[in-house]
Structure formats: structure tokens, C-alpha cells
Design a protein around this motif. Structure first.
Motif, PDB file in Angstrom:
ATOM      1  N   GLU A  74       0.829  -1.214   0.000  1.00 49.72           N
ATOM      2  CA  GLU A  74       0.000   0.000   0.000  1.00 49.72           C
ATOM      3  C   GLU A  74       0.863   1.263   0.000  1.00 49.72           C
ATOM      4  O   GLU A  74       0.623   2.197  -0.777  1.00 49.72           O
ATOM      5  N   GLU A  78       1.329   3.960  -3.203  1.00 48.62           N
ATOM      6  CA  GLU A  78       1.072   5.401  -3.065  1.00 48.62           C
ATOM      7  C   GLU A  78       2.244   6.217  -3.601  1.00 48.62           C
ATOM      8  O   GLU A  78       2.054   7.205  -4.322  1.00 48.62           O
ATOM      9  N   ALA A 110      -0.407  -2.136  -7.988  1.00 50.27           N
ATOM     10  CA  ALA A 110      -0.922  -2.522  -6.668  1.00 50.27           C
ATOM     11  C   ALA A 110      -1.222  -4.018  -6.621  1.00 50.27           C
ATOM     12  O   ALA A 110      -0.888  -4.698  -5.631  1.00 50.27           O
ATOM     13  N   ASN A 114       0.733  -6.595  -4.097  1.00 53.39           N
ATOM     14  CA  ASN A 114      -0.038  -7.338  -3.099  1.00 53.39           C
ATOM     15  C   ASN A 114      -0.012  -8.848  -3.303  1.00 53.39           C
ATOM     16  O   ASN A 114      -0.191  -9.601  -2.353  1.00 53.39           O
TER      17      ASN A 114
END
Length: 168
Positions: A74, A78, A110, A114
Motif C-alpha cells: 500500500e 502510493e 498494486a 499485493n
């Protein structure tokens, strides 16, 4: 003059722990017929007294990369998004599509962070190809430029940020 086949030694490397083997060429100058070299069974073995003295048996060391860390993914996503907005906004190629292009790239990045990124050595090129393809398929401008900016940033930051995150 030596032929190409006389300049290589057949080598075998297991494809998995089930000990299936594949042959790869190794240059002759990497092999010393006078010696017998043994390391641990999990790495390599050269033994000219075996059936085929020109066979180099290599067992791949088994290493499991750590699982992705959602908090790191995360935070890194960003940073990635902020960089792309700044970088791509400066280019005329994207016209009024910068936000859409950044959104596509960020979503793919992302997902990769992940699901697949597990530390240094696991940064793959596949998500960046997917970025370029998805942008092009969406009829948006600058797919290759966006993917290049993304991969360039990732190569310079992701592994280093991982090391900092984990205190290495």
C-alpha cells in the motif's frame, strides 16, 4: 578446428524437487578433467569417474521468497502513484488522459505488489508489459512511455524501499 558440439559439456539441472532434469550447455573451459569437485548435494557435483564424465550435475538451491506485505504494498503503491502523476503530467503525449493512464498503471502495480512481490529478486517485468498493453487496448495515448516511466521508477525504488521497510 573444434565443432560447436565438442566445445560444450551437457549439464543437468532439476526443474523441481521431483528431480526432473534438463540439459544445458556449459563451455568446455569450465570443466577440468583432472579434478573431482564436490560441494553439498543441494548445489553441484563434478565427478569425472561417473558414467558420463562430461556431465555437470547441478541441483538448484531451494529458496522461498517471503510473502508480500500488504502494508508495504500500500505504501509503495502510493509512492508509485505520486511519482507517475508528477512524471506523466509533464509530457504532452498523454494530453488529457494522464489520470486514466495513471489509474491503469497504479491498479496493475498494486495488484502485483499485493500478490507477487516478495522482496529483492522478485520484481518482474510482466506488470509493466501489462500496463503498456492495457493502455494501448484502452485507446489511450502513451502506453510505452507510461510503462517505461513505471518500470524505471520501480527499478530504482522498490527493492531499496523493501530493504528499508524490513531494516536490512
Amino acid at each position: 578446428m573444434a565443432t560447436a558440439s565438442s566445445l560444450i559439456i551437457t549439464s543437468r539441472i532439476p526443474l523441481s524437487s521431483s528431480l526432473k532434469w534438463v540439459s544445458i550447455p556449459i563451455p568446455n573451459n569450465c570443466y577440468n578433467k583432472q579434478s573431482s569437485l564436490h560441494k553439498t548435494p543441494s548445489t553441484y557435483s563434478i565427478n569425472p569417474t561417473r558414467r558420463n564424465p562430461k556431465t555437470l550435475i547441478v541441483r538448484a538451491a531451494e529458496y522461498k521468497f517471503p510473502d508480500p506485505i500488504p502494508e508495504f504494498a500500500e505504501a509503495e503503491t502510493e509512492k508509485f502513484r505520486d511519482h507517475l502523476i508528477e512524471k506523466l503530467s509533464k509530457k504532452d503525449v498523454f494530453e488529457d488522459s494522464v489520470d486514466e493512464v495513471v489509474e491503469i498503471c497504479t491498479e496493475i502495480f498494486a495488484k502485483f505488489m499485493n500478490e507477487e512481490y516478495g522482496g529483492p529478486g522478485t520484481l518482474l517485468v510482466d506488470p509493466f508489459w501489462e500496463m503498456a498493453d492495457t493502455i494501448n487496448e484502452s485507446d489511450l495515448p502513451g502506453g510505452p512511455q507510461a510503462a517505461r516511466a513505471a518500470v524505471k521508477w520501480a527499478q530504482g525504488h522498490v527493492d531499496n524501499d523493501w530493504k528499508e521497510w524490513n531494516g536490512n
